[in-house]
Design an enzyme around this catalytic site. Structure first.
Site, mmCIF file in Angstrom:
data_model
loop_
_atom_site.group_PDB
_atom_site.id
_atom_site.type_symbol
_atom_site.label_atom_id
_atom_site.label_comp_id
_atom_site.label_asym_id
_atom_site.label_seq_id
_atom_site.Cartn_x
_atom_site.Cartn_y
_atom_site.Cartn_z
ATOM 1 N N HIS A 183 0.905 -1.203 0.061
ATOM 2 C CA HIS A 183 -0.017 0.052 -0.011
ATOM 3 C C HIS A 183 0.802 1.168 -0.075
ATOM 4 O O HIS A 183 0.451 2.337 -0.401
ATOM 5 C CB HIS A 183 -0.954 0.085 1.160
ATOM 6 C CG HIS A 183 -1.860 -0.989 1.142
ATOM 7 N ND1 HIS A 183 -2.732 -1.228 0.293
ATOM 8 C CD2 HIS A 183 -2.303 -1.906 2.282
ATOM 9 C CE1 HIS A 183 -3.627 -2.455 0.682
ATOM 10 N NE2 HIS A 183 -3.138 -2.961 1.716
ATOM 11 N N ASP B 80 -2.773 -10.823 -1.684
ATOM 12 C CA ASP B 80 -3.072 -10.229 -0.569
ATOM 13 C C ASP B 80 -4.659 -9.982 -0.572
ATOM 14 O O ASP B 80 -5.277 -9.899 -1.500
ATOM 15 C CB ASP B 80 -2.534 -9.112 -0.156
ATOM 16 C CG ASP B 80 -2.738 -8.527 1.121
ATOM 17 O OD1 ASP B 80 -3.972 -8.060 1.653
ATOM 18 O OD2 ASP B 80 -1.570 -8.784 2.025
ATOM 19 N N HIS C 121 -6.108 -7.384 0.559
ATOM 20 C CA HIS C 121 -6.414 -6.099 0.161
ATOM 21 C C HIS C 121 -5.643 -5.855 -1.000
ATOM 22 O O HIS C 121 -4.394 -6.297 -1.327
ATOM 23 C CB HIS C 121 -5.851 -5.232 1.181
ATOM 24 C CG HIS C 121 -6.257 -5.317 2.558
ATOM 25 N ND1 HIS C 121 -5.971 -6.597 3.505
ATOM 26 C CD2 HIS C 121 -7.418 -4.960 3.335
ATOM 27 C CE1 HIS C 121 -6.631 -6.638 4.538
ATOM 28 N NE2 HIS C 121 -7.584 -5.397 4.579
ATOM 29 N N ASP D 170 -3.921 -12.848 4.491
ATOM 30 C CA ASP D 170 -4.808 -12.652 5.191
ATOM 31 C C ASP D 170 -6.060 -13.240 4.219
ATOM 32 O O ASP D 170 -7.469 -13.044 4.252
ATOM 33 C CB ASP D 170 -5.133 -11.298 5.115
ATOM 34 C CG ASP D 170 -4.576 -10.490 4.106
ATOM 35 O OD1 ASP D 170 -4.378 -10.832 3.082
ATOM 36 O OD2 ASP D 170 -4.777 -9.105 4.133
#
Length: 221
Positions: free
Chosen positions: A18, A53, A55, A142
């Protein structure tokens, strides 16, 4: 890796996808994946970046929005979930248009019935069309069942299966960690990922020590 001394590199402590050039975002403040890809681009014309991921790896994708030298493929939860972007119709712009395909996923996706059935055919098609000379994989944990933030249902072996598949491409492979918010599961996942990268199948039970009650594989609902 650029000198040919190794064909795979692993940094489980990295994968801060990110982070952006001028700001931190989403627990990420080091531009490590982008820097790794830039190093690969010194010797390879085309680099494929894959993000599994939960995200979306928006920091990495934004870094290469306008170039066709990097293709970014992101498999992520989409909707009311950080960073809230990554619709299948996002196609980027300029020379990078259509070089950042998104695979938005729903809650509860698992391995055999869903995730593997998406990952392998999509990445196979990308490989055949794009013909990358190197691959970079962000292995956020995750996606695993029981994660505190992710809402998916992958078993531990489903995650490194992606790594094993990419190893079969026989091109340099750079592997990063990423998210993962149930620590025991993250440890098991990346342990297994390291074994897969080394071509080893580890036992499910650890030798007797202070962690003897850990199992490599976790049960999915």
């Amino acid at each position: 890796m650029n000198r040919g001394d190794a064909d795979i590199g692993i940094n489980w402590a990295g994968g801060l996808h990110h982070a952006k050039k001028s700001e931190a975002s989403g627990f990420c403040y080091v531009y490590d994946i982008v820097l790794g890809i830039l190093e690969q681009l010194k010797v390879h014309r085309h680099v494929l970046y894959i993000d599994i991921d939960a995200h979306r790896g928006v920091g990495v994708e934004e870094a290469f929005y306008t170039t066709d030298r990097v293709m970014s493929v992101s498999f992520h939860k989409f909707g009311d979930f950080f960073p809230g972007t990554g619709h299948i119709k996002n196609v980027e712009s300029g020379s990078g248009k259509h070089y950042s395909p998104n695979v938005p996923l729903n809650d509860g996706i698992d391995d055999d019935a869903s995730f593997r059935g998406l990952f392998r055919p999509i990445i196979t098609e990308v490989k055949e069309v794009y013909q990358p000379e190197a691959v970079v994989l962000q292995c956020g944990a995750d996606l695993l069942t029981g994660d505190r933030l992710g809402c998916f249902n992958l078993p531990v072996n489903g995650h490194p299966d992606c790594l094993a598949f990419l190893r079969s491409f026989n091109v340099p492979l750079m592997v990063f960690g990423g998210g993962g918010y149930t620590i025991r599961n993250v440890a098991c996942c990346w342990c297994y990922g390291t074994a897969v990268a080394a071509g080893v199948e580890p036992d499910n039970k650890l030798p007797y020590d202070e962690y003897y009650d850990y199992n490599l594989h976790i049960n999915t609902p």
